[in-house]
Scaffold this motif. Structure first.
Motif, PDB file in Angstrom:
ATOM      1  N   UNK A 201       0.950  -1.088  -0.010  1.00 36.79           N
ATOM      2  CA  UNK A 201       0.125   0.104  -0.038  1.00 36.79           C
ATOM      3  C   UNK A 201       0.861   1.199   0.096  1.00 36.79           C
ATOM      4  N   UNK A 202       0.276   2.550  -0.146  1.00 42.84           N
ATOM      5  CA  UNK A 202       1.042   3.615  -0.239  1.00 42.84           C
ATOM      6  C   UNK A 202       1.890   3.758   1.266  1.00 42.84           C
ATOM      7  N   UNK A 203       0.989   3.593   2.177  1.00 47.43           N
ATOM      8  CA  UNK A 203       1.622   3.627   3.486  1.00 47.43           C
ATOM      9  C   UNK A 203       2.747   2.871   3.741  1.00 47.43           C
ATOM     10  N   UNK A 204       2.626   1.590   3.352  1.00 51.08           N
ATOM     11  CA  UNK A 204       3.637   0.728   3.579  1.00 51.08           C
ATOM     12  C   UNK A 204       4.989   1.044   2.747  1.00 51.08           C
ATOM     13  N   UNK A 205       4.747   1.587   1.541  1.00 51.23           N
ATOM     14  CA  UNK A 205       5.976   2.229   0.999  1.00 51.23           C
ATOM     15  C   UNK A 205       6.680   3.353   1.433  1.00 51.23           C
ATOM     16  N   UNK A 206       5.699   4.244   1.960  1.00 53.70           N
ATOM     17  CA  UNK A 206       6.268   5.434   2.634  1.00 53.70           C
ATOM     18  C   UNK A 206       7.024   5.009   3.980  1.00 53.70           C
ATOM     19  N   UNK A 207       6.514   3.975   4.541  1.00 46.20           N
ATOM     20  CA  UNK A 207       7.144   3.657   5.839  1.00 46.20           C
ATOM     21  C   UNK A 207       8.650   2.958   5.776  1.00 46.20           C
ATOM     22  N   UNK A 208       8.601   2.203   4.500  1.00 45.74           N
ATOM     23  CA  UNK A 208       9.895   1.605   4.165  1.00 45.74           C
ATOM     24  C   UNK A 208      11.002   2.686   3.954  1.00 45.74           C
ATOM     25  N   UNK A 209      10.529   3.500   3.113  1.00 43.15           N
ATOM     26  CA  UNK A 209      11.612   4.607   2.534  1.00 43.15           C
ATOM     27  C   UNK A 209      11.957   5.782   3.591  1.00 43.15           C
ATOM     28  N   UNK A 210      10.798   5.990   4.585  1.00 44.51           N
ATOM     29  CA  UNK A 210      11.030   6.678   5.735  1.00 44.51           C
ATOM     30  C   UNK A 210      12.347   6.076   6.724  1.00 44.51           C
ATOM     31  N   UNK A 211      11.974   4.752   6.925  1.00 41.89           N
ATOM     32  CA  UNK A 211      12.944   3.948   7.867  1.00 41.89           C
ATOM     33  C   UNK A 211      14.427   3.982   7.153  1.00 41.89           C
ATOM     34  N   UNK A 212      14.356   3.784   5.933  1.00 47.13           N
ATOM     35  CA  UNK A 212      15.581   3.899   5.250  1.00 47.13           C
ATOM     36  C   UNK A 212      16.121   5.273   5.495  1.00 47.13           C
ATOM     37  N   UNK A 213      15.643   6.408   5.058  1.00 46.44           N
ATOM     38  CA  UNK A 213      16.160   7.882   5.435  1.00 46.44           C
ATOM     39  C   UNK A 213      16.498   8.008   6.888  1.00 46.44           C
ATOM     40  N   UNK A 214      15.758   7.631   7.793  1.00 48.51           N
ATOM     41  CA  UNK A 214      16.073   7.713   9.320  1.00 48.51           C
ATOM     42  C   UNK A 214      17.373   7.293   9.541  1.00 48.51           C
ATOM     43  N   UNK A 215      17.596   5.981   9.017  1.00 43.43           N
ATOM     44  CA  UNK A 215      18.835   4.975   9.301  1.00 43.43           C
ATOM     45  C   UNK A 215      19.989   5.734   8.612  1.00 43.43           C
ATOM     46  N   UNK A 216      19.726   6.321   7.259  1.00 51.56           N
ATOM     47  CA  UNK A 216      20.910   6.976   6.720  1.00 51.56           C
ATOM     48  C   UNK A 216      21.241   8.249   7.516  1.00 51.56           C
ATOM     49  N   UNK A 217      20.315   8.927   7.942  1.00 52.16           N
ATOM     50  CA  UNK A 217      20.604  10.276   8.746  1.00 52.16           C
ATOM     51  C   UNK A 217      21.422  10.089  10.026  1.00 52.16           C
ATOM     52  N   UNK A 218      20.920   8.931  10.651  1.00 48.37           N
ATOM     53  CA  UNK A 218      21.589   8.713  11.993  1.00 48.37           C
ATOM     54  C   UNK A 218      22.936   7.953  11.821  1.00 48.37           C
TER      55      UNK A 218
END
Length: 218
Positions: A201-218
């Motif tokens: 779903x759109x929410x699931x794909x957004x959650x996936x990339x958001x977590x990848x972004x957070x991991x990259x920022x940290x």
């Protein structure tokens, strides 16, 4: 964020930028706006010299649209978000995008936009050409049938009635043109993380990339 046409890149990138409080830059809209300009002015897209001469008359920016509160592509002072999403523009944009002068013209602008960082940018060659040193590269994909159905629904929501087969054929054709062009072809960067959205779903794909972004920022 790179990937195939219709896999949800732009919607996901836009939503991700909102969640991160970053600036979103829709590079696909930039190529579509150039394509729209050429069609409006009857410039033959097969004539690369004619196209190159016209680029000095193309002025792009992202402006606030007071009718919906969004930042949308502006071509020579006019917001053209709806005009660039027609099937006519979609069927021509890959060919226009393959013209070296067009790519150099827009890549230079995109790199200037990203100098201050804090951006989410989506397209076809962001991780391979525009920002090869980006902190996070995502390559989004989905089956052609799923992408065609999503694109058809998106167009119908905007009042554009199109047949599923026409949309599917257009996407398959664009995939082939984008991946086989000599200038900055669509391909997954070696260090990009692939995200298949076929069954998300759109929410699931957004959650996936958001977590990848957070991991990259940290």
């Amino acid at each position: 964020m790179d990937g195939h046409a219709g896999c949800g890149k732009s919607s996901t990138a836009k939503a991700l930028a909102n969640k991160l409080d970053y600036i979103y830059i829709d590079t696909g809209a930039m190529y579509r706006a150039v394509t729209l300009y050429l069609l409006q002015h009857n410039i033959p897209i097969d004539n690369q010299q004619e196209v190159e001469k016209e680029l000095s008359n193309v002025h792009l920016s992202f402006a606030h649209n007071p009718s919906n509160g969004r930042k949308e592509i502006e071509l020579n002072g006019m917001i053209v978000e709806e005009q660039i999403r027609t099937l006519n523009v979609s069927s021509k944009v890959s060919k226009v995008s393959s013209i070296p002068a067009v790519r150099h013209f827009l890549v230079e602008q995109q790199q200037a936009m990203g100098k201050q960082k804090g951006i989410v940018m989506d397209g076809r060659d962001i991780g391979t050409v525009v920002f090869p040193d980006a902190e996070l590269k995502i390559f989004m994909t989905a089956s052609a049938e799923v992408r065609a159905k999503r694109r058809q629904l998106e167009m119908e929501e905007k009042g554009q009635k199109v047949a599923f087969e026409d949309v599917l054929n257009d996407l398959v054709s664009r995939d082939k043109e984008d991946s086989s062009r000599a200038e900055s072809p669509l391909k997954k960067a070696d260090d990009a993380i692939e995200v298949d959205t076929s069954n998300c779903t759109f929410e699931e794909q957004l959650d996936k990339v958001y977590q990848l972004a957070i991991d990259a920022i940290q």
